[in-house]
Design a protein around this motif. Structure first.
Motif, mmCIF file in Angstrom:
data_model
loop_
_atom_site.group_PDB
_atom_site.id
_atom_site.type_symbol
_atom_site.label_atom_id
_atom_site.label_comp_id
_atom_site.label_asym_id
_atom_site.label_seq_id
_atom_site.Cartn_x
_atom_site.Cartn_y
_atom_site.Cartn_z
ATOM 1 N N GLU A 22 0.863 -1.176 0.000
ATOM 2 C CA GLU A 22 0.000 0.000 0.000
ATOM 3 C C GLU A 22 0.901 1.227 0.000
ATOM 4 O O GLU A 22 1.733 1.396 0.897
ATOM 5 C CB GLU A 22 -0.906 0.003 1.229
ATOM 6 C CG GLU A 22 -1.884 1.156 1.246
ATOM 7 C CD GLU A 22 -2.826 1.114 2.449
ATOM 8 O OE1 GLU A 22 -3.726 1.965 2.498
ATOM 9 O OE2 GLU A 22 -2.667 0.239 3.324
ATOM 10 N N VAL A 23 0.759 2.074 -1.028
ATOM 11 C CA VAL A 23 1.580 3.279 -1.130
ATOM 12 C C VAL A 23 0.681 4.509 -1.020
ATOM 13 O O VAL A 23 -0.489 4.473 -1.380
ATOM 14 C CB VAL A 23 2.397 3.323 -2.442
ATOM 15 C CG1 VAL A 23 3.423 2.203 -2.477
ATOM 16 C CG2 VAL A 23 1.510 3.266 -3.660
ATOM 17 N N PHE A 38 -11.552 23.435 3.761
ATOM 18 C CA PHE A 38 -10.507 22.560 3.253
ATOM 19 C C PHE A 38 -10.259 21.416 4.219
ATOM 20 O O PHE A 38 -10.438 21.555 5.433
ATOM 21 C CB PHE A 38 -9.195 23.341 3.067
ATOM 22 C CG PHE A 38 -9.189 24.191 1.833
ATOM 23 C CD1 PHE A 38 -8.873 23.639 0.604
ATOM 24 C CD2 PHE A 38 -9.519 25.533 1.898
ATOM 25 C CE1 PHE A 38 -8.878 24.411 -0.535
ATOM 26 C CE2 PHE A 38 -9.519 26.321 0.770
ATOM 27 C CZ PHE A 38 -9.197 25.761 -0.467
ATOM 28 N N TYR A 39 -9.871 20.279 3.663
ATOM 29 C CA TYR A 39 -9.430 19.157 4.489
ATOM 30 C C TYR A 39 -8.209 18.523 3.840
ATOM 31 O O TYR A 39 -7.992 18.634 2.636
ATOM 32 C CB TYR A 39 -10.546 18.136 4.720
ATOM 33 C CG TYR A 39 -11.053 17.445 3.473
ATOM 34 C CD1 TYR A 39 -10.528 16.227 3.056
ATOM 35 C CD2 TYR A 39 -12.084 18.000 2.713
ATOM 36 C CE1 TYR A 39 -11.001 15.578 1.918
ATOM 37 C CE2 TYR A 39 -12.566 17.367 1.580
ATOM 38 C CZ TYR A 39 -12.015 16.156 1.186
ATOM 39 O OH TYR A 39 -12.485 15.529 0.065
ATOM 40 N N ALA A 40 -7.387 17.900 4.666
ATOM 41 C CA ALA A 40 -6.154 17.271 4.194
ATOM 42 C C ALA A 40 -6.433 15.813 3.840
ATOM 43 O O ALA A 40 -7.164 15.127 4.558
ATOM 44 C CB ALA A 40 -5.072 17.353 5.270
ATOM 45 N N THR A 41 -5.863 15.366 2.741
ATOM 46 C CA THR A 41 -6.026 13.973 2.325
ATOM 47 C C THR A 41 -4.774 13.544 1.569
ATOM 48 O O THR A 41 -3.888 14.361 1.304
ATOM 49 C CB THR A 41 -7.292 13.808 1.458
ATOM 50 O OG1 THR A 41 -7.509 12.408 1.229
ATOM 51 C CG2 THR A 41 -7.159 14.524 0.125
ATOM 52 N N ALA A 42 -4.708 12.284 1.233
ATOM 53 C CA ALA A 42 -3.599 11.751 0.443
ATOM 54 C C ALA A 42 -4.124 10.585 -0.384
ATOM 55 O O ALA A 42 -4.957 9.811 0.089
ATOM 56 C CB ALA A 42 -2.461 11.288 1.344
ATOM 57 N N LYS A 43 -3.660 10.500 -1.618
ATOM 58 C CA LYS A 43 -4.083 9.403 -2.495
ATOM 59 C C LYS A 43 -3.336 8.133 -2.102
ATOM 60 O O LYS A 43 -2.168 8.168 -1.720
ATOM 61 C CB LYS A 43 -3.784 9.750 -3.947
ATOM 62 C CG LYS A 43 -4.573 10.930 -4.438
ATOM 63 C CD LYS A 43 -4.139 11.313 -5.838
ATOM 64 C CE LYS A 43 -4.842 12.587 -6.263
ATOM 65 N NZ LYS A 43 -4.156 13.246 -7.361
ATOM 66 N N LYS A 44 -4.034 6.998 -2.232
ATOM 67 C CA LYS A 44 -3.432 5.702 -1.920
ATOM 68 C C LYS A 44 -3.643 4.764 -3.090
ATOM 69 O O LYS A 44 -4.622 4.878 -3.827
ATOM 70 C CB LYS A 44 -4.073 5.082 -0.678
ATOM 71 C CG LYS A 44 -3.804 5.833 0.596
ATOM 72 C CD LYS A 44 -4.469 5.134 1.768
ATOM 73 C CE LYS A 44 -4.280 5.932 3.042
ATOM 74 N NZ LYS A 44 -4.949 5.287 4.176
ATOM 75 N N ARG A 92 -9.959 4.433 -10.699
ATOM 76 C CA ARG A 92 -9.170 3.865 -9.605
ATOM 77 C C ARG A 92 -7.881 4.660 -9.510
ATOM 78 O O ARG A 92 -7.501 5.376 -10.449
ATOM 79 C CB ARG A 92 -8.894 2.381 -9.825
ATOM 80 C CG ARG A 92 -8.091 2.089 -11.083
ATOM 81 C CD ARG A 92 -7.985 0.609 -11.347
ATOM 82 N NE ARG A 92 -7.119 0.402 -12.506
ATOM 83 C CZ ARG A 92 -6.262 -0.565 -12.624
ATOM 84 N NH1 ARG A 92 -6.149 -1.466 -11.680
ATOM 85 N NH2 ARG A 92 -5.513 -0.665 -13.703
ATOM 86 N N TRP A 93 -7.202 4.556 -8.405
ATOM 87 C CA TRP A 93 -5.930 5.244 -8.196
ATOM 88 C C TRP A 93 -4.809 4.242 -8.408
ATOM 89 O O TRP A 93 -4.822 3.153 -7.831
ATOM 90 C CB TRP A 93 -5.886 5.835 -6.787
ATOM 91 C CG TRP A 93 -6.948 6.859 -6.572
ATOM 92 C CD1 TRP A 93 -8.132 6.687 -5.919
ATOM 93 C CD2 TRP A 93 -6.962 8.191 -7.071
ATOM 94 N NE1 TRP A 93 -8.874 7.840 -5.964
ATOM 95 C CE2 TRP A 93 -8.174 8.787 -6.669
ATOM 96 C CE3 TRP A 93 -6.068 8.956 -7.824
ATOM 97 C CZ2 TRP A 93 -8.510 10.099 -6.980
ATOM 98 C CZ3 TRP A 93 -6.403 10.259 -8.132
ATOM 99 C CH2 TRP A 93 -7.612 10.818 -7.716
ATOM 100 N N VAL A 94 -3.827 4.583 -9.262
ATOM 101 C CA VAL A 94 -2.729 3.678 -9.582
ATOM 102 C C VAL A 94 -1.388 4.388 -9.419
ATOM 103 O O VAL A 94 -1.285 5.600 -9.621
ATOM 104 C CB VAL A 94 -2.837 3.106 -11.014
ATOM 105 C CG1 VAL A 94 -4.073 2.246 -11.163
ATOM 106 C CG2 VAL A 94 -2.845 4.204 -12.051
#
Length: 131
Positions: A22-23, A38-44, A92-94
């Motif tokens: 998982e990255v 605003f909110y903080a997030t990160a793609k996985k 999807r996230w790649v």
């Protein structure tokens, strides 16, 4: 850059197992459509691997060059864990290497700046060779 944050065991169709890494990309600020805040997030994303569990565990925290990008795919149903809501997604996230991202960015940069100079083309419809 992305960082390996976890690993998971998955099952192949034949019943054998393998591990995926998982990255996670860097922090991103997103504007909420509901609250306007605003909110903080990160793609996985997940990367298949040939590693055993011990190796995967040792790789947690490792940073790798590359990015996580949105890729269109066939629509599928997804259940939001927090709310139980079922939604339909068509992306999807790649993970992609930096080499895979740079050529696309370079091509897009040049595509926007292309302007044809009509003075270099014949206007009389007769083929004339340059001397």
């Amino acid at each position: 850059m992305v960082r390996i944050i976890n690993y998971k065991e998955r099952q192949k169709e034949d019943g054998t197992s393998f591990f995926v890494l998982e990255v996670q990309g860097g922090i991103e600020m997103v504007l909420s459509k509901v609250t306007g805040s605003f909110y903080a997030t990160a793609k996985k994303a997940y990367i298949s691997s040939t590693f055993d569990e011990q190796t995967c565990a040792g790789l947690i925290g490792t940073e790798m060059p590359g990015n996580i990008i949105k890729e269109d795919c066939e629509s599928f149903q997804y259940v939001v864990k927090e709310t139980g809501e079922e939604i339909t997604l068509s992306h999807r996230w790649v993970y992609v290497t930096e080499d895979a991202v740079k050529p696309k960015q370079e091509a897009a940069k040049y595509e926007q700046n292309v302007i044809a100079n009509s003075d270099v083309f014949s206007k009389n419809g007769i083929l004339e060779h340059a001397e």
